[in-house]
Design a protein around this motif. Structure first.
Motif, mmCIF file in Angstrom:
data_model
loop_
_atom_site.group_PDB
_atom_site.id
_atom_site.type_symbol
_atom_site.label_atom_id
_atom_site.label_comp_id
_atom_site.label_asym_id
_atom_site.label_seq_id
_atom_site.Cartn_x
_atom_site.Cartn_y
_atom_site.Cartn_z
ATOM 1 N N THR A 1 -4.524 20.013 6.360
ATOM 2 C CA THR A 1 -4.884 18.752 5.702
ATOM 3 C C THR A 1 -5.493 19.035 4.340
ATOM 4 N N VAL A 2 -4.930 18.429 3.328
ATOM 5 C CA VAL A 2 -5.403 18.608 1.955
ATOM 6 C C VAL A 2 -6.311 17.444 1.583
ATOM 7 N N PHE A 3 -7.470 17.749 1.007
ATOM 8 C CA PHE A 3 -8.398 16.713 0.528
ATOM 9 C C PHE A 3 -8.563 16.846 -0.976
ATOM 10 N N PRO A 4 -8.867 15.713 -1.662
ATOM 11 C CA PRO A 4 -9.036 14.360 -1.136
ATOM 12 C C PRO A 4 -7.698 13.708 -0.786
ATOM 13 N N GLN A 5 -7.774 12.685 0.094
ATOM 14 C CA GLN A 5 -6.621 11.859 0.440
ATOM 15 C C GLN A 5 -6.914 10.419 0.035
ATOM 16 N N ARG A 6 -5.853 9.691 -0.329
ATOM 17 C CA ARG A 6 -6.050 8.366 -0.908
ATOM 18 C C ARG A 6 -5.176 7.316 -0.238
ATOM 19 N N PRO B 1 10.647 5.343 6.487
ATOM 20 C CA PRO B 1 10.519 6.520 5.635
ATOM 21 C C PRO B 1 9.126 7.129 5.778
ATOM 22 N N ASN B 2 8.863 8.182 5.063
ATOM 23 C CA ASN B 2 7.505 8.718 4.985
ATOM 24 C C ASN B 2 6.677 7.723 4.172
ATOM 25 N N PHE B 3 5.733 7.052 4.824
ATOM 26 C CA PHE B 3 5.013 5.956 4.198
ATOM 27 C C PHE B 3 3.982 6.420 3.172
ATOM 28 N N SER B 4 3.797 7.715 3.038
ATOM 29 C CA SER B 4 2.893 8.231 2.008
ATOM 30 C C SER B 4 3.633 8.564 0.716
ATOM 31 N N ASP B 5 4.974 8.438 0.716
ATOM 32 C CA ASP B 5 5.752 8.778 -0.477
ATOM 33 C C ASP B 5 5.812 7.647 -1.492
ATOM 34 N N ASP B 6 5.611 6.402 -1.040
ATOM 35 C CA ASP B 6 5.772 5.266 -1.947
ATOM 36 C C ASP B 6 5.043 4.062 -1.375
ATOM 37 N N PHE B 7 5.012 2.970 -2.145
ATOM 38 C CA PHE B 7 4.395 1.726 -1.706
ATOM 39 C C PHE B 7 5.336 0.979 -0.760
ATOM 40 N N HIS B 8 4.733 0.318 0.243
ATOM 41 C CA HIS B 8 5.464 -0.546 1.159
ATOM 42 C C HIS B 8 4.587 -1.748 1.471
ATOM 43 N N MET C 1 0.825 -1.206 0.000
ATOM 44 C CA MET C 1 0.000 0.000 0.000
ATOM 45 C C MET C 1 0.857 1.252 0.000
ATOM 46 N N LYS C 2 0.265 2.321 -0.500
ATOM 47 C CA LYS C 2 0.805 3.668 -0.375
ATOM 48 C C LYS C 2 -0.183 4.453 0.475
ATOM 49 N N LEU C 3 0.291 5.008 1.581
ATOM 50 C CA LEU C 3 -0.597 5.599 2.574
ATOM 51 C C LEU C 3 -0.922 7.056 2.247
ATOM 52 N N PRO C 4 -2.058 7.550 2.751
ATOM 53 C CA PRO C 4 -2.379 8.970 2.616
ATOM 54 C C PRO C 4 -1.491 9.801 3.528
ATOM 55 N N ARG C 5 -1.631 11.111 3.443
ATOM 56 C CA ARG C 5 -0.838 11.974 4.315
ATOM 57 C C ARG C 5 -1.733 13.072 4.883
ATOM 58 N N GLY C 6 -1.308 13.618 6.031
ATOM 59 C CA GLY C 6 -2.007 14.764 6.586
ATOM 60 C C GLY C 6 -2.618 14.501 7.946
#
Length: 413
Positions: A267-272, A201-208, A136-141
């Motif tokens: 917080t920016v929307f939408p988030q995915r 790492p920042n888990f919203s930057d890429d898939f893990h 998954m690639k996580l949202p941020r905010g």
């Protein structure tokens, strides 16, 4: 040279398996695992989210859980359909949290400000033990709360937290570099859950990849193949271990709540939450046929090749006859001579003898093969055991509390 997104993910998954040491070829020449210890993984649930952009979820595997969540004081309304959960046409499921002004749903606090989606396999897929993994690639905010987790399938009868909860991965937006794995059960639920954090790492930057390996009396958590936590009943401060029965899967993206706090002006929307795949495996390949070997290299055998109900199952020298030819059933059975391996009288007691019996679909004939080479009867949460730790010909097989000893380790087809 460019490659397709799907091929790129195959390469990345292979690299992750190599890093985790799942592929035998990834081990140094001096550390090759003996064939008798190599676990064979069989896929029991797979969703790679292939399909055209805008398509909905596979309803044969998942369903939507809709509404709000008063208990956690989350601020979203979970919807059904493709408004908040759809395929992107690149092999991913995208769960989207949106800000609604004003909302079309009534949440616990009034008109809902946000919508999102929550998917579950309750009533469609459950499993006891195995490997459960998502990429998954996580949202941020601030206020974002994605999760990949499991609940005990008996929640409707025993309630939460007696059913048990296994949080494979949770992240709260104010900790972009941290994910959490947690157990909840009677006496250790909510803020008192037993768990640990993984910093990366920042888990919203890429898939893990996020995974657990679940075996009798042991659960291990991984991020990108890195083991960061192991839990056993000894960690529960005397409370009851409730991770010995079927669980189902949940994927969701919450907005707000006690733990993450509410979104704010940053917080920016939408988030995915972007999900590449969800895979569940178990050891022992369904449909495979062959011998089961254990202590002393002896074979699991139907005494005298007798097909009568109640015939003892034992270990003896391997001889290649039909009484030692076992099939791993897709329904969790182990079959030989047209009948099933069965616990006498459906007993769950230590010492209950194991026998041959007509296949009847009962819990006495269900077996889960763990990556640690245990053969477990989930109904009893006990292991197939060679009586007295003996490797002598004719040693009777029985149920016994799982202990990790040699007389409870088996190599399956």
């Amino acid at each position: 040279m460019s490659i397709s997104p799907r091929l790129r993910r195959v390469v990345q998954r292979t690299a992750a398996l190599l890093a985790a040491g799942v592929l035998l070829g990834s081990l140094p020449a001096t550390a090759q695992a003996p064939a008798s210890e190599a676990a064979v993984l069989a896929a029991t649930f797979t969703d790679d989210f292939t399909g055209p952009a805008g398509a909905g979820i596979d309803s044969s595997k998942w369903h939507f859980e809709t509404g709000d969540n008063v208990n956690n004081h989350e601020r979203q309304w979970y919807t059904s359909g493709t408004n908040n959960a759809a395929l992107d046409g690149q092999g991913n499921l995208v769960i989207t949290a949106k800000k609604e002004n004003p909302g079309n749903y009534n949440c616990w606090y009034g008109r809902c400000e946000y919508t999102s989606a929550r998917l579950a396999t309750q009533g469609q897929f459950t499993q006891t033990y195995g490997r459960f993994e998502a990429r998954m690639k996580l949202p941020r905010g601030q206020g974002m709360w994605p999760a990949f987790w499991m609940l005990g399938a008996d929640i409707g009868s025993v309630g939460w937290p007696n059913s048990g909860e296994i949080d494979i991965m949770e992240n709260v937006g104010f900790e972009p570099n941290t994910v959490h794995g947690t157990l909840h059960g009677p006496g250790y639920s909510g803020a008192g859950g037993i768990g640990a954090a993984y910093n990366g790492p920042n888990f919203s930057d890429d898939f893990h990849t996020y995974a657990v390996d679940w075996a009798p009396n042991q659960i291990k958590w991984y991020v990108d193949g890195n083991l960061y936590q192991t839990r056993t009943p000894a960690d529960l401060n005397g409370n009851r271990w409730v991770f010995d029965h079927p669980f189902y899967l949940i994927l969701n993206l919450a907005v707000g709540g006690y733990w993450p706090g509410d979104p704010n002006s940053s917080t920016v929307f939408p988030q995915r939450l972007v999900v590449d795949y969800v895979h569940v495996t178990s050891s022992g390949t369904a449909g495979n046929t062959g011998r089961i070997t254990g202590i002393g290299g002896k074979c699991v055998d139907v005494a005298g090749a007798n097909t009568a109900n109640g015939t003892p199952i034992q270990i003896t020298d391997c001889n290649g006859n039909a009484a030692q030819n076992w099939t791993v059933g897709g329904d969790g059975t182990l079959r030989a001579l047209g009948k099933c391996m069965d616990v006498s009288g459906g007993s769950t007691a230590d010492g209950a003898p194991v026998q041959l019996w007509d296949c009847n679909g009962s819990g006495a004939q269900r077996w889960a093969i763990s990556g640690a080479r245990d053969i477990v009867n989930p109904q009893a949460n006990k292991c197939l055991d060679a009586t007295g730790n003996s490797s002598a010909n004719g040693t009777r097989l029985q149920l016994w509390t799982c202990s990790g000893t040699a007389n409870q380790k088996w190599t399956t087809p």
